[in-house]
Design a protein around this motif. Structure first.
Motif, PDB file in Angstrom:
ATOM      1  N   LEU A  23       0.835  -1.204   0.000  1.00  0.00           N
ATOM      2  CA  LEU A  23       0.000   0.000   0.000  1.00  0.00           C
ATOM      3  C   LEU A  23       0.871   1.256   0.000  1.00  0.00           C
ATOM      4  N   LEU A  24       1.947   1.229   0.764  1.00  0.00           N
ATOM      5  CA  LEU A  24       2.862   2.368   0.802  1.00  0.00           C
ATOM      6  C   LEU A  24       3.464   2.612  -0.570  1.00  0.00           C
ATOM      7  N   ARG A  25       3.881   1.561  -1.238  1.00  0.00           N
ATOM      8  CA  ARG A  25       4.454   1.699  -2.587  1.00  0.00           C
ATOM      9  C   ARG A  25       3.453   2.336  -3.545  1.00  0.00           C
ATOM     10  N   ARG A  26       2.209   1.918  -3.461  1.00  0.00           N
ATOM     11  CA  ARG A  26       1.181   2.463  -4.359  1.00  0.00           C
ATOM     12  C   ARG A  26       0.874   3.925  -4.052  1.00  0.00           C
ATOM     13  N   SER A  27       1.176   4.345  -2.829  1.00  0.00           N
ATOM     14  CA  SER A  27       0.885   5.718  -2.409  1.00  0.00           C
ATOM     15  C   SER A  27       1.994   6.712  -2.715  1.00  0.00           C
ATOM     16  N   MET A  28       3.237   6.272  -2.567  1.00  0.00           N
ATOM     17  CA  MET A  28       4.351   7.219  -2.505  1.00  0.00           C
ATOM     18  C   MET A  28       4.480   8.140  -3.706  1.00  0.00           C
ATOM     19  N   ALA A  29       4.278   7.611  -4.898  1.00  0.00           N
ATOM     20  CA  ALA A  29       4.450   8.417  -6.109  1.00  0.00           C
ATOM     21  C   ALA A  29       3.451   9.564  -6.195  1.00  0.00           C
ATOM     22  N   HIS A  30       2.369   9.484  -5.427  1.00  0.00           N
ATOM     23  CA  HIS A  30       1.307  10.496  -5.502  1.00  0.00           C
ATOM     24  C   HIS A  30       1.368  11.502  -4.357  1.00  0.00           C
ATOM     25  N   LEU A  31       2.329  11.344  -3.458  1.00  0.00           N
ATOM     26  CA  LEU A  31       2.490  12.300  -2.362  1.00  0.00           C
ATOM     27  C   LEU A  31       3.298  13.493  -2.843  1.00  0.00           C
ATOM     28  N   ARG A  32       2.908  14.677  -2.412  1.00  0.00           N
ATOM     29  CA  ARG A  32       3.555  15.913  -2.852  1.00  0.00           C
ATOM     30  C   ARG A  32       4.277  16.577  -1.687  1.00  0.00           C
ATOM     31  N   ALA A  33       4.928  17.689  -1.982  1.00  0.00           N
ATOM     32  CA  ALA A  33       5.722  18.394  -0.968  1.00  0.00           C
ATOM     33  C   ALA A  33       4.880  18.757   0.251  1.00  0.00           C
ATOM     34  N   ALA A  34       3.639  19.175   0.022  1.00  0.00           N
ATOM     35  CA  ALA A  34       2.765  19.530   1.140  1.00  0.00           C
ATOM     36  C   ALA A  34       2.467  18.307   2.011  1.00  0.00           C
ATOM     37  N   ASP A  35       2.327  17.146   1.382  1.00  0.00           N
ATOM     38  CA  ASP A  35       2.095  15.917   2.136  1.00  0.00           C
ATOM     39  C   ASP A  35       3.316  15.568   2.982  1.00  0.00           C
ATOM     40  N   HIS A  36       4.493  15.720   2.385  1.00  0.00           N
ATOM     41  CA  HIS A  36       5.722  15.434   3.119  1.00  0.00           C
ATOM     42  C   HIS A  36       5.876  16.374   4.317  1.00  0.00           C
ATOM     43  N   ALA A  37       5.539  17.640   4.121  1.00  0.00           N
ATOM     44  CA  ALA A  37       5.633  18.615   5.215  1.00  0.00           C
ATOM     45  C   ALA A  37       4.656  18.257   6.337  1.00  0.00           C
ATOM     46  N   ALA A  38       3.462  17.811   5.962  1.00  0.00           N
ATOM     47  CA  ALA A  38       2.470  17.429   6.969  1.00  0.00           C
ATOM     48  C   ALA A  38       2.940  16.203   7.749  1.00  0.00           C
ATOM     49  N   LEU A  39       3.578  15.275   7.076  1.00  0.00           N
ATOM     50  CA  LEU A  39       4.124  14.100   7.748  1.00  0.00           C
ATOM     51  C   LEU A  39       5.190  14.496   8.767  1.00  0.00           C
ATOM     52  N   GLU A  40       6.065  15.400   8.367  1.00  0.00           N
ATOM     53  CA  GLU A  40       7.121  15.865   9.278  1.00  0.00           C
ATOM     54  C   GLU A  40       6.515  16.565  10.495  1.00  0.00           C
ATOM     55  N   ALA A  41       5.473  17.346  10.257  1.00  0.00           N
ATOM     56  CA  ALA A  41       4.824  18.064  11.356  1.00  0.00           C
ATOM     57  C   ALA A  41       4.180  17.080  12.330  1.00  0.00           C
ATOM     58  N   THR A  42       3.559  16.024  11.796  1.00  0.00           N
ATOM     59  CA  THR A  42       2.948  15.019  12.662  1.00  0.00           C
ATOM     60  C   THR A  42       4.009  14.292  13.486  1.00  0.00           C
TER      61      THR A  42
END
Length: 227
Positions: free
Chosen positions: A93-112
């Motif tokens: 599931l992670l593999r299927r997701s990663m290509a569609h995550l954007r910079a804003a998603d990465h920033a939100a992950l870091e904040a969490t």
């Protein structure tokens, strides 16, 4: 009108009970009495029965004809199998997701993750940890794969809470280090590394729980591990 209202009421009740189960207010093995639940929520028995069927489908409630309903309790083998399935399915599931995550998603992950590292309460950690992992899966299209994994998360939540208490604050750094490695791989778009880190992360919980059969005893209170 009744045909429209009943499903809405049933889902509302199911969501309420699910929330209580995941919060630990209704631990595994707890008897759920339909009349008591209907009175508590000001509902009739029909939507309560349907709500329990919804929860049965999700694996959170066990229904037995002419006997009643209980919060589902896993034995050690069942829980270990659930974690083994997660080890295999979640990296996909992670593999299927990663290509569609954007910079804003990465920033939100870091904040969490920043919030996770700052929190000291186990229940808050569990909420944030779930938010983090499911945010890494947010890029994947909704599918049966997500439904299967969501069910596994729900039915093993009580035991994940126990693991968190077992880990204690002094070992939380391991969880945080694995999270940081995972987020770095996600940000780099390195699916091989991300899958390996996630597999290790899930497996570690499974191995730790294997050493604590008391967690699976009826009436076990995870919060008793604090301190």
């Amino acid at each position: 009108m009744d045909e429209v209202v009943a499903p809405v009421a049933s889902q509302r009740i199911a969501d309420h009970v699910r929330g209580q189960i995941l919060a630990g207010a209704l631990p595994p093995g707890t008897r759920i009495r339909q009349d008591d639940l209907a009175a508590e929520l000001g509902a009739s028995r029909l939507p309560v029965r349907e709500a329990l069927r919804i929860l049965q489908t999700g694996g959170l409630v066990t229904l037995e004809a002419n006997r009643g309903a209980w919060v589902t309790q896993l034995d050690q083998d069942d829980c270990e199998l659930s974690y083994e399935i997660r080890e295999r399915l979640e990296p996909l599931l992670l593999r299927r997701s990663m290509a569609h995550l954007r910079a804003a998603d990465h920033a939100a992950l870091e904040a969490t993750q920043d919030e996770i590292e700052a929190c000291t309460d186990v229940e808050e950690f569990l909420v944030l940890d779930r938010r983090l992992h499911w945010a890494t899966y947010a890029g994947a299209e909704r599918s049966e794969l997500q439904a299967i994994i969501g069910r596994l998360w729900d039915t093993t939540h009580h035991y994940r809470r126990a693991f968190t208490y077992l880990a204690g604050a002094e070992r939380r750094w391991i969880i945080n280090a694995e999270h940081r490695l995972l987020l770095q791989a996600v940000r780099d778009g390195d699916t091989v590394e991300a899958e390996q880190v996630l597999t290790m992360h899930i497996r570690r919980t499974r191995v730790e729980l294997r050493q604590h059969p008391e967690v699976f005893a009826p009436g076990f209170d995870a919060s008793g591990l604090a301190g």
